[in-house]
Design a protein around this motif. Sequence first.
Motif, PDB file in Angstrom:
ATOM      1  N   CYS A   1     -64.204   3.896  18.989  1.00  0.00           N
ATOM      2  CA  CYS A   1     -63.595   2.603  19.289  1.00  0.00           C
ATOM      3  C   CYS A   1     -62.160   2.800  19.774  1.00  0.00           C
ATOM      4  O   CYS A   1     -61.730   2.180  20.749  1.00  0.00           O
ATOM      5  N   LYS A   2     -61.438   3.685  19.112  1.00  0.00           N
ATOM      6  CA  LYS A   2     -60.060   3.958  19.516  1.00  0.00           C
ATOM      7  C   LYS A   2     -60.029   4.637  20.883  1.00  0.00           C
ATOM      8  O   LYS A   2     -59.196   4.293  21.736  1.00  0.00           O
ATOM      9  N   ALA A   3     -60.944   5.580  21.112  1.00  0.00           N
ATOM     10  CA  ALA A   3     -60.991   6.277  22.400  1.00  0.00           C
ATOM     11  C   ALA A   3     -61.304   5.311  23.534  1.00  0.00           C
ATOM     12  O   ALA A   3     -60.676   5.362  24.595  1.00  0.00           O
ATOM     13  N   ASP A   4     -62.269   4.417  23.293  1.00  0.00           N
ATOM     14  CA  ASP A   4     -62.606   3.406  24.307  1.00  0.00           C
ATOM     15  C   ASP A   4     -61.388   2.557  24.648  1.00  0.00           C
ATOM     16  O   ASP A   4     -61.105   2.283  25.821  1.00  0.00           O
ATOM     17  N   ARG A   5     -60.672   2.136  23.609  1.00  0.00           N
ATOM     18  CA  ARG A   5     -59.511   1.263  23.805  1.00  0.00           C
ATOM     19  C   ARG A   5     -58.394   1.988  24.559  1.00  0.00           C
ATOM     20  O   ARG A   5     -57.780   1.416  25.471  1.00  0.00           O
ATOM     21  N   LEU A   6     -58.143   3.234  24.193  1.00  0.00           N
ATOM     22  CA  LEU A   6     -57.078   3.992  24.855  1.00  0.00           C
ATOM     23  C   LEU A   6     -57.397   4.239  26.325  1.00  0.00           C
ATOM     24  O   LEU A   6     -56.523   4.147  27.194  1.00  0.00           O
ATOM     25  N   ARG A   7     -58.654   4.565  26.594  1.00  0.00           N
ATOM     26  CA  ARG A   7     -59.020   4.783  27.998  1.00  0.00           C
ATOM     27  C   ARG A   7     -58.864   3.491  28.795  1.00  0.00           C
ATOM     28  O   ARG A   7     -58.354   3.505  29.915  1.00  0.00           O
ATOM     29  N   LYS A   8     -59.288   2.382  28.196  1.00  0.00           N
ATOM     30  CA  LYS A   8     -59.221   1.109  28.923  1.00  0.00           C
ATOM     31  C   LYS A   8     -57.790   0.664  29.170  1.00  0.00           C
ATOM     32  O   LYS A   8     -57.456   0.196  30.262  1.00  0.00           O
ATOM     33  N   THR A   9     -56.933   0.819  28.171  1.00  0.00           N
ATOM     34  CA  THR A   9     -55.572   0.287  28.282  1.00  0.00           C
ATOM     35  C   THR A   9     -54.582   1.259  28.911  1.00  0.00           C
ATOM     36  O   THR A   9     -53.594   0.830  29.516  1.00  0.00           O
ATOM     37  N   MET A  10     -54.836   2.560  28.807  1.00  0.00           N
ATOM     38  CA  MET A  10     -53.852   3.528  29.274  1.00  0.00           C
ATOM     39  C   MET A  10     -54.297   4.363  30.473  1.00  0.00           C
ATOM     40  O   MET A  10     -53.471   5.022  31.101  1.00  0.00           O
ATOM     41  N   LEU A  11     -55.592   4.315  30.789  1.00  0.00           N
ATOM     42  CA  LEU A  11     -56.048   5.204  31.852  1.00  0.00           C
ATOM     43  C   LEU A  11     -56.598   4.418  33.045  1.00  0.00           C
ATOM     44  O   LEU A  11     -55.834   3.882  33.835  1.00  0.00           O
ATOM     45  N   ASP A  12     -57.915   4.326  33.162  1.00  0.00           N
ATOM     46  CA  ASP A  12     -58.509   3.753  34.373  1.00  0.00           C
ATOM     47  C   ASP A  12     -59.172   2.399  34.168  1.00  0.00           C
ATOM     48  O   ASP A  12     -59.892   1.922  35.048  1.00  0.00           O
TER      49      ASP A  12
END
Length: 201
Positions: A125-136
């Motif tokens: 859940c944290k990985a999904d959120r970080l990718r969505k908000t900080m990456l692509d």
Amino acid sequence: MKTFESCSKAFHAAEAAIVAHRCSELGIEVQGKTMLKKLSMFLDLDNWPESPDLRGLTKEDEQDLRVWGADYSTRLQDFHRKAEELRTERHNALCSALRSLGKEIGCEFLELCGPLDQRFADALCKADRLRKTMLDGIGYVDLIDPETNFAKGFYGATALKKTELFHNLKLCAEYRNNGTRHSDEVMAKLGFAEEVCNEDR
């Protein structure tokens, strides 16, 4: 390996470079196809001299078109080559960021306590959120295919094997959904040590 944050910044820098390249004077011309007809006429000089577009062209016009066409073709080739280089840089930055994210989430996963399935869900859940908000902007990371970049980072950091991990998650689901009781050793490995103690009272 670089941190996820630094890799994310590199990805966004590559994105910005692509946008700037696309918005350059030549980039706008390419997107608008404003010089397409003139370029076609240049190519027709040698490939289709009978083209209706070349009718009425004087020798001086032809010479000017050849000079312009040669220069424009070179600029166009350079433009597309640069665009491909920038896309490659963006792709490489994305891959590096996902590997770094996988490694960092994997390290955090090892520090978490409690049932395996809950730790796994929290980490993803944290990985999904970080990718969505900080990456692509894509809110999804993949651990099903161990060859994907995030999975490589995660499995490398945790030393877990996909088959064993998903087998243990299946055991967690059997216990939670069906009440299937496994051995105390397995229950402890799955992170249900507290439940085992309570049931043994």
